[in-house]
Design an enzyme around this catalytic site. Structure first.
Site, PDB file in Angstrom:
ATOM      1  N   LYS A  80       0.827  -1.218   0.000  1.00 45.64           N
ATOM      2  CA  LYS A  80       0.000   0.000   0.000  1.00 45.64           C
ATOM      3  C   LYS A  80       0.855   1.259   0.000  1.00 45.64           C
ATOM      4  O   LYS A  80       0.334   2.363   0.060  1.00 45.64           O
ATOM      5  CB  LYS A  80      -0.889   0.026   1.242  1.00 45.64           C
ATOM      6  CG  LYS A  80      -1.856  -1.125   1.354  1.00 45.64           C
ATOM      7  CD  LYS A  80      -2.662  -0.961   2.637  1.00 45.64           C
ATOM      8  CE  LYS A  80      -3.541  -2.160   2.901  1.00 45.64           C
ATOM      9  NZ  LYS A  80      -4.074  -2.119   4.274  1.00 45.64           N
ATOM     10  N   ARG A 101      14.455  -8.791   5.869  1.00 50.55           N
ATOM     11  CA  ARG A 101      15.090  -8.984   4.555  1.00 50.55           C
ATOM     12  C   ARG A 101      14.415  -8.066   3.559  1.00 50.55           C
ATOM     13  O   ARG A 101      13.182  -7.966   3.540  1.00 50.55           O
ATOM     14  CB  ARG A 101      14.954 -10.433   4.100  1.00 50.55           C
ATOM     15  CG  ARG A 101      15.322 -10.593   2.644  1.00 50.55           C
ATOM     16  CD  ARG A 101      15.441 -12.017   2.222  1.00 50.55           C
ATOM     17  NE  ARG A 101      16.593 -12.647   2.835  1.00 50.55           N
ATOM     18  CZ  ARG A 101      17.037 -13.846   2.477  1.00 50.55           C
ATOM     19  NH1 ARG A 101      16.421 -14.530   1.534  1.00 50.55           N
ATOM     20  NH2 ARG A 101      18.094 -14.367   3.069  1.00 50.55           N
ATOM     21  N   HIS A 129      24.780  -9.997   4.268  1.00 46.81           N
ATOM     22  CA  HIS A 129      23.918 -11.040   4.840  1.00 46.81           C
ATOM     23  C   HIS A 129      24.636 -11.605   6.071  1.00 46.81           C
ATOM     24  O   HIS A 129      25.155 -12.710   6.059  1.00 46.81           O
ATOM     25  CB  HIS A 129      23.678 -12.122   3.786  1.00 46.81           C
ATOM     26  CG  HIS A 129      22.597 -13.108   4.108  1.00 46.81           C
ATOM     27  ND1 HIS A 129      22.062 -13.258   5.378  1.00 46.81           N
ATOM     28  CD2 HIS A 129      21.955 -14.002   3.324  1.00 46.81           C
ATOM     29  CE1 HIS A 129      21.137 -14.211   5.340  1.00 46.81           C
ATOM     30  NE2 HIS A 129      21.060 -14.676   4.101  1.00 46.81           N
TER      31      HIS A 129
END
Ligand code: NCD
Length: 305
Positions: A80, A101, A129
Protein backbone atom coordinates in the site's frame (compact mmCIF):
# COMPACT_ATOMS: atom_id res chain seq x y z
CA UNK A 1 20.15 -1.22 22.06
CA UNK A 2 22.13 -3.21 19.56
CA UNK A 3 21.34 -4.17 15.96
CA UNK A 4 23.17 -6.41 13.49
CA UNK A 5 23.73 -4.88 10.05
CA UNK A 6 27.14 -6.28 9.14
CA UNK A 7 29.36 -8.99 10.61
CA UNK A 8 31.77 -6.18 11.56
CA UNK A 9 29.26 -4.88 14.11
CA UNK A 10 30.77 -7.47 16.43
CA UNK A 11 34.42 -7.38 17.46
CA UNK A 12 36.51 -10.55 17.02
CA UNK A 13 36.16 -11.22 20.76
CA UNK A 14 32.39 -10.72 20.67
CA UNK A 15 32.14 -13.08 17.69
CA UNK A 16 34.17 -15.62 19.61
CA UNK A 17 31.70 -15.37 22.51
CA UNK A 18 28.76 -15.70 20.13
CA UNK A 19 30.19 -18.77 18.41
CA UNK A 20 31.03 -20.32 21.78
CA UNK A 21 27.45 -19.72 22.88
CA UNK A 22 26.17 -21.31 19.66
CA UNK A 23 28.46 -24.28 20.34
CA UNK A 24 27.05 -24.64 23.86
CA UNK A 25 23.50 -24.48 22.48
CA UNK A 26 24.40 -27.30 20.07
CA UNK A 27 25.65 -29.45 22.95
CA UNK A 28 22.99 -28.57 25.56
CA UNK A 29 19.79 -27.54 23.75
CA UNK A 30 17.57 -28.31 26.76
CA UNK A 31 19.37 -25.69 28.85
CA UNK A 32 18.14 -22.96 26.48
CA UNK A 33 14.62 -24.27 25.81
CA UNK A 34 12.83 -21.64 27.92
CA UNK A 35 15.30 -18.76 27.61
CA UNK A 36 13.01 -16.56 25.50
CA UNK A 37 9.68 -17.44 27.07
CA UNK A 38 7.33 -14.46 26.62
CA UNK A 39 9.50 -12.88 23.89
CA UNK A 40 8.45 -12.40 20.28
CA UNK A 41 10.46 -12.34 17.07
CA UNK A 42 9.03 -10.54 14.05
CA UNK A 43 10.23 -11.70 10.63
CA UNK A 44 9.68 -8.92 8.07
CA UNK A 45 10.64 -10.43 4.72
CA UNK A 46 10.15 -8.35 1.58
CA UNK A 47 12.04 -10.90 -0.53
CA UNK A 48 11.77 -14.70 -0.89
CA UNK A 49 13.50 -16.91 1.64
CA UNK A 50 13.31 -20.46 2.93
CA UNK A 51 16.29 -20.99 5.22
CA UNK A 52 16.82 -17.58 6.69
CA UNK A 53 13.21 -16.97 7.69
CA UNK A 54 12.49 -20.51 8.85
CA UNK A 55 15.77 -20.83 10.70
CA UNK A 56 15.06 -17.57 12.55
CA UNK A 57 11.62 -18.87 13.43
CA UNK A 58 12.98 -22.28 14.46
CA UNK A 59 15.64 -20.52 16.55
CA UNK A 60 13.05 -18.44 18.45
CA UNK A 61 10.73 -21.42 18.92
CA UNK A 62 13.64 -23.53 20.22
CA UNK A 63 14.23 -20.79 22.80
CA UNK A 64 10.61 -20.97 23.96
CA UNK A 65 9.59 -17.67 22.32
CA UNK A 66 6.95 -16.91 19.69
CA UNK A 67 7.11 -15.63 16.13
CA UNK A 68 5.01 -13.40 13.90
CA UNK A 69 5.65 -11.71 10.58
CA UNK A 70 5.18 -11.62 6.85
CA UNK A 71 6.95 -13.50 4.08
CA UNK A 72 6.54 -11.20 1.10
CA UNK A 73 6.03 -7.52 0.41
CA UNK A 74 2.64 -8.14 -1.27
CA UNK A 75 1.28 -9.56 1.97
CA UNK A 76 2.36 -6.50 4.00
CA UNK A 77 1.39 -2.83 3.91
CA UNK A 78 4.45 -2.18 1.75
CA UNK A 79 2.04 -3.05 -1.07
CA UNK A 80 0.00 0.00 0.00
CA UNK A 81 3.08 2.22 0.00
CA UNK A 82 4.06 2.19 3.68
CA UNK A 83 7.69 3.17 4.34
CA UNK A 84 10.12 0.87 6.13
CA UNK A 85 10.50 3.49 8.86
CA UNK A 86 6.80 3.45 9.61
CA UNK A 87 6.56 -0.34 9.40
CA UNK A 88 9.36 -0.85 11.92
CA UNK A 89 7.86 1.65 14.36
CA UNK A 90 4.67 -0.36 14.24
CA UNK A 91 6.44 -3.72 14.50
CA UNK A 92 8.31 -2.38 17.54
CA UNK A 93 4.93 -2.29 19.35
CA UNK A 94 4.28 -5.96 18.60
CA UNK A 95 7.61 -7.73 19.00
CA UNK A 96 10.88 -7.70 20.98
CA UNK A 97 13.27 -8.27 18.08
CA UNK A 98 12.99 -8.17 14.28
CA UNK A 99 14.76 -9.97 11.42
CA UNK A 100 14.34 -8.05 8.16
CA UNK A 101 15.09 -8.98 4.55
CA UNK A 102 14.69 -6.45 1.78
CA UNK A 103 15.73 -6.15 -1.89
CA UNK A 104 17.20 -2.67 -1.32
CA UNK A 105 20.71 -2.17 0.00
CA UNK A 106 20.62 -0.34 3.33
CA UNK A 107 16.95 -1.09 4.06
CA UNK A 108 17.63 -2.79 7.39
CA UNK A 109 19.89 0.11 8.39
CA UNK A 110 17.10 2.61 7.72
CA UNK A 111 14.77 0.43 9.80
CA UNK A 112 17.26 0.21 12.69
CA UNK A 113 17.42 4.02 12.91
CA UNK A 114 13.69 4.21 13.61
CA UNK A 115 13.26 1.01 15.55
CA UNK A 116 12.37 0.55 19.19
CA UNK A 117 13.67 -3.05 19.10
CA UNK A 118 16.88 -4.72 17.86
CA UNK A 119 16.89 -5.20 14.07
CA UNK A 120 18.82 -7.97 12.37
CA UNK A 121 19.71 -7.56 8.71
CA UNK A 122 18.59 -10.84 7.13
CA UNK A 123 19.87 -9.76 3.69
CA UNK A 124 19.72 -6.31 2.05
CA UNK A 125 19.85 -6.52 -1.73
CA UNK A 126 23.29 -7.42 -3.06
CA UNK A 127 24.97 -5.85 -0.03
CA UNK A 128 25.29 -7.91 3.17
CA UNK A 129 23.92 -11.04 4.84
CA UNK A 130 25.54 -11.15 8.27
CA UNK A 131 23.61 -14.08 9.75
CA UNK A 132 24.58 -16.28 6.82
CA UNK A 133 28.16 -15.28 7.59
CA UNK A 134 27.78 -16.27 11.25
CA UNK A 135 26.46 -19.61 9.97
CA UNK A 136 29.42 -19.99 7.60
CA UNK A 137 31.86 -19.12 10.38
CA UNK A 138 30.36 -21.62 12.79
CA UNK A 139 30.54 -24.29 10.07
CA UNK A 140 34.18 -23.54 9.29
CA UNK A 141 35.18 -23.35 12.95
CA UNK A 142 33.32 -26.53 13.90
CA UNK A 143 34.56 -28.62 10.97
CA UNK A 144 38.06 -27.16 10.52
CA UNK A 145 38.87 -26.38 14.15
CA UNK A 146 39.64 -22.67 13.66
CA UNK A 147 38.96 -19.65 11.48
CA UNK A 148 42.58 -18.84 10.59
CA UNK A 149 45.19 -20.34 8.26
CA UNK A 150 42.84 -21.24 5.43
CA UNK A 151 42.47 -20.60 1.73
CA UNK A 152 38.87 -19.89 0.80
CA UNK A 153 37.70 -20.15 -2.80
CA UNK A 154 34.56 -18.14 -3.53
CA UNK A 155 32.95 -19.26 -6.75
CA UNK A 156 30.08 -18.00 -8.89
CA UNK A 157 28.23 -14.71 -8.63
CA UNK A 158 30.69 -12.60 -6.66
CA UNK A 159 29.15 -9.39 -7.93
CA UNK A 160 25.63 -9.71 -6.55
CA UNK A 161 26.19 -12.43 -3.94
CA UNK A 162 25.71 -10.69 -0.59
CA UNK A 163 26.81 -13.78 1.32
CA UNK A 164 30.20 -13.49 -0.38
CA UNK A 165 30.55 -9.81 0.52
CA UNK A 166 29.74 -10.42 4.17
CA UNK A 167 31.99 -13.47 4.43
CA UNK A 168 35.02 -11.63 3.03
CA UNK A 169 34.41 -8.71 5.39
CA UNK A 170 34.30 -11.05 8.36
CA UNK A 171 37.14 -13.42 7.49
CA UNK A 172 39.85 -10.85 6.82
CA UNK A 173 40.11 -10.35 10.58
CA UNK A 174 41.62 -13.83 11.11
CA UNK A 175 45.30 -14.67 10.60
CA UNK A 176 46.58 -16.03 7.31
CA UNK A 177 43.26 -16.21 5.46
CA UNK A 178 43.69 -16.14 1.67
CA UNK A 179 41.00 -15.81 -0.96
CA UNK A 180 40.71 -17.19 -4.46
CA UNK A 181 37.92 -15.35 -6.28
CA UNK A 182 36.52 -17.55 -9.02
CA UNK A 183 34.05 -15.89 -11.37
CA UNK A 184 33.39 -14.95 -14.98
CA UNK A 185 34.51 -11.44 -15.94
CA UNK A 186 30.98 -10.04 -15.63
CA UNK A 187 30.37 -11.38 -12.13
CA UNK A 188 33.64 -10.29 -10.53
CA UNK A 189 33.74 -9.00 -6.97
CA UNK A 190 32.70 -5.31 -6.70
CA UNK A 191 35.49 -2.74 -6.59
CA UNK A 192 34.56 -1.63 -3.09
CA UNK A 193 35.36 -5.11 -1.77
CA UNK A 194 38.51 -5.55 -3.87
CA UNK A 195 39.96 -2.12 -3.05
CA UNK A 196 38.50 -1.02 0.28
CA UNK A 197 38.38 -4.40 1.98
CA UNK A 198 41.01 -6.70 0.44
CA UNK A 199 43.72 -4.33 -0.85
CA UNK A 200 43.27 -1.79 1.94
CA UNK A 201 43.94 -4.53 4.50
CA UNK A 202 46.77 -6.18 2.50
CA UNK A 203 44.87 -9.46 2.26
CA UNK A 204 46.30 -12.06 -0.11
CA UNK A 205 43.89 -12.86 -2.94
CA UNK A 206 43.81 -13.87 -6.59
CA UNK A 207 41.08 -13.71 -9.22
CA UNK A 208 40.68 -16.64 -11.62
CA UNK A 209 38.08 -17.71 -14.11
CA UNK A 210 38.44 -21.51 -14.13
CA UNK A 211 37.37 -23.48 -11.07
CA UNK A 212 39.75 -26.30 -12.06
CA UNK A 213 42.72 -23.93 -11.76
CA UNK A 214 41.87 -23.05 -8.17
CA UNK A 215 40.59 -26.35 -6.80
CA UNK A 216 43.87 -27.94 -5.63
CA UNK A 217 44.84 -25.15 -3.24
CA UNK A 218 41.51 -24.65 -1.45
CA UNK A 219 40.57 -25.56 2.13
CA UNK A 220 37.04 -24.22 1.67
CA UNK A 221 35.12 -23.97 -1.59
CA UNK A 222 32.17 -21.60 -1.17
CA UNK A 223 29.83 -22.10 -4.12
CA UNK A 224 27.11 -19.54 -4.91
CA UNK A 225 24.06 -19.29 -7.11
CA UNK A 226 23.89 -16.77 -9.94
CA UNK A 227 21.54 -14.15 -8.46
CA UNK A 228 18.88 -14.06 -11.15
CA UNK A 229 16.72 -11.48 -9.36
CA UNK A 230 19.51 -8.89 -9.47
CA UNK A 231 20.13 -9.10 -13.23
CA UNK A 232 18.92 -6.37 -15.53
CA UNK A 233 18.06 -8.77 -18.32
CA UNK A 234 17.18 -12.44 -18.59
CA UNK A 235 19.58 -13.17 -21.50
CA UNK A 236 22.60 -12.33 -19.38
CA UNK A 237 21.32 -14.58 -16.64
CA UNK A 238 20.74 -17.47 -19.05
CA UNK A 239 24.23 -17.09 -20.49
CA UNK A 240 25.90 -17.10 -17.08
CA UNK A 241 23.73 -19.37 -14.95
CA UNK A 242 25.54 -22.64 -15.70
CA UNK A 243 29.03 -21.18 -15.90
CA UNK A 244 30.16 -23.35 -12.99
CA UNK A 245 28.92 -26.80 -12.14
CA UNK A 246 30.76 -28.65 -9.39
CA UNK A 247 30.88 -32.35 -10.30
CA UNK A 248 32.44 -35.52 -8.86
CA UNK A 249 35.13 -35.22 -11.50
CA UNK A 250 36.12 -31.73 -10.36
CA UNK A 251 36.04 -32.86 -6.72
CA UNK A 252 38.91 -35.25 -7.60
CA UNK A 253 41.13 -32.18 -8.01
CA UNK A 254 40.45 -31.03 -4.44
CA UNK A 255 42.26 -31.74 -1.18
CA UNK A 256 40.98 -34.71 0.81
CA UNK A 257 39.87 -32.41 3.61
CA UNK A 258 38.49 -29.52 1.57
CA UNK A 259 34.95 -28.52 2.55
CA UNK A 260 32.25 -27.46 0.11
CA UNK A 261 29.94 -24.78 1.52
CA UNK A 262 26.94 -23.15 -0.13
CA UNK A 263 24.48 -20.72 1.48
CA UNK A 264 21.69 -22.46 -0.54
CA UNK A 265 19.39 -22.44 -2.45
CA UNK A 266 21.38 -24.39 -5.00
CA UNK A 267 20.25 -24.27 -8.61
CA UNK A 268 22.70 -26.11 -10.92
CA UNK A 269 26.05 -25.06 -9.54
CA UNK A 270 26.58 -28.21 -7.47
CA UNK A 271 25.63 -31.48 -9.10
CA UNK A 272 23.55 -33.67 -6.76
CA UNK A 273 26.15 -36.43 -7.24
CA UNK A 274 28.46 -34.37 -4.98
CA UNK A 275 26.00 -34.49 -2.05
CA UNK A 276 27.30 -37.90 -0.90
CA UNK A 277 30.92 -36.76 -0.85
CA UNK A 278 32.01 -36.45 2.82
CA UNK A 279 33.47 -33.05 1.95
CA UNK A 280 30.02 -31.67 1.01
CA UNK A 281 29.10 -29.64 4.10
CA UNK A 282 26.19 -27.51 2.85
CA UNK A 283 23.41 -29.38 4.59
CA UNK A 284 25.36 -29.50 7.88
CA UNK A 285 25.80 -25.73 7.41
CA UNK A 286 22.00 -25.32 7.53
CA UNK A 287 21.87 -26.91 10.99
CA UNK A 288 24.61 -24.62 12.31
CA UNK A 289 22.48 -21.70 11.09
CA UNK A 290 19.84 -22.47 13.70
CA UNK A 291 22.31 -22.60 16.63
CA UNK A 292 24.00 -19.39 15.60
CA UNK A 293 20.68 -17.53 15.24
CA UNK A 294 19.63 -18.78 18.69
CA UNK A 295 22.90 -17.37 20.06
CA UNK A 296 22.34 -14.09 18.21
CA UNK A 297 18.79 -13.64 19.53
CA UNK A 298 19.99 -14.24 23.10
CA UNK A 299 22.89 -11.84 22.65
CA UNK A 300 20.83 -8.99 21.19
CA UNK A 301 18.09 -9.43 23.78
CA UNK A 302 20.82 -9.51 26.46
CA UNK A 303 19.50 -12.74 27.91
CA UNK A 304 22.02 -14.89 29.78
CA UNK A 305 21.29 -18.49 30.65
C1 NCD B 1 21.31 -16.52 0.25
C2 NCD B 1 20.73 -15.12 0.16
O1 NCD B 1 19.54 -14.94 0.38
O2 NCD B 1 21.53 -14.23 -0.10
N1 NCD B 1 20.40 -17.45 0.74
C3 NCD B 1 20.34 -17.67 2.09
O3 NCD B 1 19.96 -16.80 2.83
N2 NCD B 1 20.80 -18.82 2.57
C4 NCD B 1 21.94 -16.98 -1.00
C5 NCD B 1 21.14 -16.95 -2.27
O4 NCD B 1 19.97 -16.60 -2.28
O5 NCD B 1 21.73 -17.33 -3.28
Amino acid sequence: MRHLMSPLDFSVDELEDLLNLAGDIEKNPAKYAGACRGKKLATCFYEPSTRTRLSFEAAMLNLGGSVLGFASSDSSSAAKGESISDTIRVVSCYADICAMRHPKEGAALVASQRSGIPVINAGDGGHQHPTQTLTDMMTIRSLKGSLGNITIGLCGDLKFGRTVHSLINAMIRYPNVKFVLISPEELKIPDYIREDVLRANSIEFEEVERLEDAMGQLDILYMTRVQRERFFNEEDYIRLKDYYVLTKKKMKLAKQDMLVLHPLPRVNEISVEVDDDPRAAYFRQVQYGVYVRMALILTLLEITV
